[in-house]
Design an enzyme around this catalytic site. Sequence first.
Site, PDB file in Angstrom:
ATOM      1  N   ARG A  65       4.553 -11.658  -9.672  1.00 12.72           N
ATOM      2  CA  ARG A  65       4.208 -10.409  -8.997  1.00 12.72           C
ATOM      3  C   ARG A  65       5.312  -9.362  -9.158  1.00 12.72           C
ATOM      4  O   ARG A  65       5.051  -8.164  -9.054  1.00 12.72           O
ATOM      5  CB  ARG A  65       3.916 -10.679  -7.516  1.00 12.72           C
ATOM      6  CG  ARG A  65       2.579 -11.359  -7.289  1.00 12.72           C
ATOM      7  CD  ARG A  65       2.193 -11.420  -5.827  1.00 12.72           C
ATOM      8  NE  ARG A  65       3.066 -12.269  -5.042  1.00 12.72           N
ATOM      9  CZ  ARG A  65       2.977 -13.588  -4.999  1.00 12.72           C
ATOM     10  NH1 ARG A  65       2.066 -14.215  -5.729  1.00 12.72           N
ATOM     11  NH2 ARG A  65       3.788 -14.292  -4.253  1.00 12.72           N
ATOM     12  N   TYR A  69       4.495  -5.550 -10.007  1.00  9.54           N
ATOM     13  CA  TYR A  69       4.964  -4.388  -9.245  1.00  9.54           C
ATOM     14  C   TYR A  69       5.676  -3.388 -10.151  1.00  9.54           C
ATOM     15  O   TYR A  69       5.511  -2.169 -10.005  1.00  9.54           O
ATOM     16  CB  TYR A  69       5.886  -4.827  -8.111  1.00  9.54           C
ATOM     17  CG  TYR A  69       5.245  -5.777  -7.122  1.00  9.54           C
ATOM     18  CD1 TYR A  69       3.882  -5.703  -6.829  1.00  9.54           C
ATOM     19  CD2 TYR A  69       5.995  -6.760  -6.480  1.00  9.54           C
ATOM     20  CE1 TYR A  69       3.292  -6.576  -5.929  1.00  9.54           C
ATOM     21  CE2 TYR A  69       5.408  -7.641  -5.578  1.00  9.54           C
ATOM     22  CZ  TYR A  69       4.063  -7.546  -5.310  1.00  9.54           C
ATOM     23  OH  TYR A  69       3.483  -8.418  -4.424  1.00  9.54           O
ATOM     24  N   TYR A  91      -3.844   0.052   0.611  1.00 14.64           N
ATOM     25  CA  TYR A  91      -4.413  -0.535   1.822  1.00 14.64           C
ATOM     26  C   TYR A  91      -3.407  -0.454   2.967  1.00 14.64           C
ATOM     27  O   TYR A  91      -2.201  -0.611   2.774  1.00 14.64           O
ATOM     28  CB  TYR A  91      -4.719  -2.013   1.598  1.00 14.64           C
ATOM     29  CG  TYR A  91      -6.173  -2.317   1.293  1.00 14.64           C
ATOM     30  CD1 TYR A  91      -7.199  -1.765   2.049  1.00 14.64           C
ATOM     31  CD2 TYR A  91      -6.504  -3.167   0.255  1.00 14.64           C
ATOM     32  CE1 TYR A  91      -8.535  -2.050   1.770  1.00 14.64           C
ATOM     33  CE2 TYR A  91      -7.831  -3.472  -0.045  1.00 14.64           C
ATOM     34  CZ  TYR A  91      -8.836  -2.898   0.731  1.00 14.64           C
ATOM     35  OH  TYR A  91     -10.140  -3.181   0.451  1.00 14.64           O
ATOM     36  N   HIS A  93      -0.746   0.340   5.495  1.00 15.47           N
ATOM     37  CA  HIS A  93       0.434   1.208   5.451  1.00 15.47           C
ATOM     38  C   HIS A  93       1.129   0.984   4.111  1.00 15.47           C
ATOM     39  O   HIS A  93       1.431  -0.155   3.749  1.00 15.47           O
ATOM     40  CB  HIS A  93       1.368   0.826   6.606  1.00 15.47           C
ATOM     41  CG  HIS A  93       2.488   1.790   6.839  1.00 15.47           C
ATOM     42  ND1 HIS A  93       3.384   2.146   5.852  1.00 15.47           N
ATOM     43  CD2 HIS A  93       2.869   2.463   7.953  1.00 15.47           C
ATOM     44  CE1 HIS A  93       4.266   3.004   6.342  1.00 15.47           C
ATOM     45  NE2 HIS A  93       3.965   3.220   7.617  1.00 15.47           N
ATOM     46  N   VAL A  96       4.383  -1.249   4.039  1.00 19.27           N
ATOM     47  CA  VAL A  96       4.391  -2.594   4.621  1.00 19.27           C
ATOM     48  C   VAL A  96       3.886  -3.606   3.597  1.00 19.27           C
ATOM     49  O   VAL A  96       2.749  -3.509   3.138  1.00 19.27           O
ATOM     50  CB  VAL A  96       3.525  -2.647   5.897  1.00 19.27           C
ATOM     51  CG1 VAL A  96       3.519  -4.061   6.484  1.00 19.27           C
ATOM     52  CG2 VAL A  96       4.042  -1.650   6.935  1.00 19.27           C
ATOM     53  N   ALA A 123      -2.118  -3.745   9.008  1.00 20.58           N
ATOM     54  CA  ALA A 123      -2.666  -4.991   9.552  1.00 20.58           C
ATOM     55  C   ALA A 123      -2.025  -5.322  10.895  1.00 20.58           C
ATOM     56  O   ALA A 123      -2.676  -5.875  11.783  1.00 20.58           O
ATOM     57  CB  ALA A 123      -2.451  -6.126   8.562  1.00 20.58           C
ATOM     58  N   GLN A 165       1.152 -13.651   5.393  1.00 21.37           N
ATOM     59  CA  GLN A 165       0.874 -14.269   4.087  1.00 21.37           C
ATOM     60  C   GLN A 165       1.081 -15.790   4.105  1.00 21.37           C
ATOM     61  O   GLN A 165       1.709 -16.352   3.208  1.00 21.37           O
ATOM     62  CB  GLN A 165       1.746 -13.627   2.998  1.00 21.37           C
ATOM     63  CG  GLN A 165       1.471 -12.137   2.830  1.00 21.37           C
ATOM     64  CD  GLN A 165       2.303 -11.481   1.740  1.00 21.37           C
ATOM     65  OE1 GLN A 165       3.389 -11.943   1.388  1.00 21.37           O
ATOM     66  NE2 GLN A 165       1.803 -10.381   1.209  1.00 21.37           N
ATOM     67  N   ALA A 206      -7.950  -9.080   9.655  1.00 22.72           N
ATOM     68  CA  ALA A 206      -8.510  -7.790  10.047  1.00 22.72           C
ATOM     69  C   ALA A 206      -9.797  -7.514   9.268  1.00 22.72           C
ATOM     70  O   ALA A 206     -10.054  -8.109   8.217  1.00 22.72           O
ATOM     71  CB  ALA A 206      -7.498  -6.678   9.785  1.00 22.72           C
ATOM     72  N   THR A 234      -3.198 -14.191   8.604  1.00 19.39           N
ATOM     73  CA  THR A 234      -1.922 -14.076   9.326  1.00 19.39           C
ATOM     74  C   THR A 234      -1.881 -15.105  10.442  1.00 19.39           C
ATOM     75  O   THR A 234      -2.885 -15.343  11.122  1.00 19.39           O
ATOM     76  CB  THR A 234      -1.768 -12.657   9.921  1.00 19.39           C
ATOM     77  OG1 THR A 234      -1.822 -11.697   8.871  1.00 19.39           O
ATOM     78  CG2 THR A 234      -0.447 -12.513  10.660  1.00 19.39           C
TER      79      THR A 234
END
Length: 262
Positions: A65, A69, A91, A93, A96, A123, A165, A206, A234
Amino acid sequence: MSGSIACVGIGMTLGAHICPISKSYIEQADVVFSAVSHGITELWLQEMHPDVRSLQKYYQEGKSRQITYNEMVDAMMTEVRAGKKVAGAFYGHPGVFAQAPHKSIAMAKAEGFPAKMVPGISAEDCLIADLGIDPGRFGCQQFETSQFMFYKRLYDPSCYLILWQIGLAGDKSLSKFSTGAAHRQVLVELLAEKYPLEHQVILYEAAVLPIDKIRIETLSLSELVTADIHMHTTLVIPPSQKMQLNKELVARLAEIEQELAQ
């Protein structure tokens, strides 16, 4: 240099959480990059702007990842350097659990381009509302799950503990989309140092679409090993102990108040 970048939060639930300023940045951009995993959300963004480019294509099973990124940042910064007004729609904020917005904004500022971040409903915000948690009542600590496992973190069982996560618990490769029961067993054993195995914990997810059901599943800590866990699940652990009064400090403060009252 006319290029610029704004990384904006679109909130968690499609269409319900976006603020006017985020919407304005998306509509007025030359190009919009989207970091959303749901196709319906992508279509919704395309209704606001004709040139929406997905950043999701950079994710691949087995690919770090960190590489993903960096590729996201490169894609956005290429357009900024070309003089475009860029909006990155993320998605929740954008600050975050998202490296690309932070890195792209820092890079743009270092190169002299205007750059900013616009917050969104995260979230965490949804979790607080959906579970009826007030972080100010007992206090709240939160960690990314793998970091919590890899390092000796100090945490307090008299406050809420939120682990993000947990579907990636124990992954050091940064290339997996999930880990399994064996990794969660290690997490449970770590948590069992401070929490009873029968302590009731919560799995939370969520709502992303207005038709989605919010997941609030209560189970014992020991059941976490075999629970149905997703990337966006979560773990919320309510306090298992009462807060312990700091009698010496409270007495000292009382003495100060007495002296001030004289």
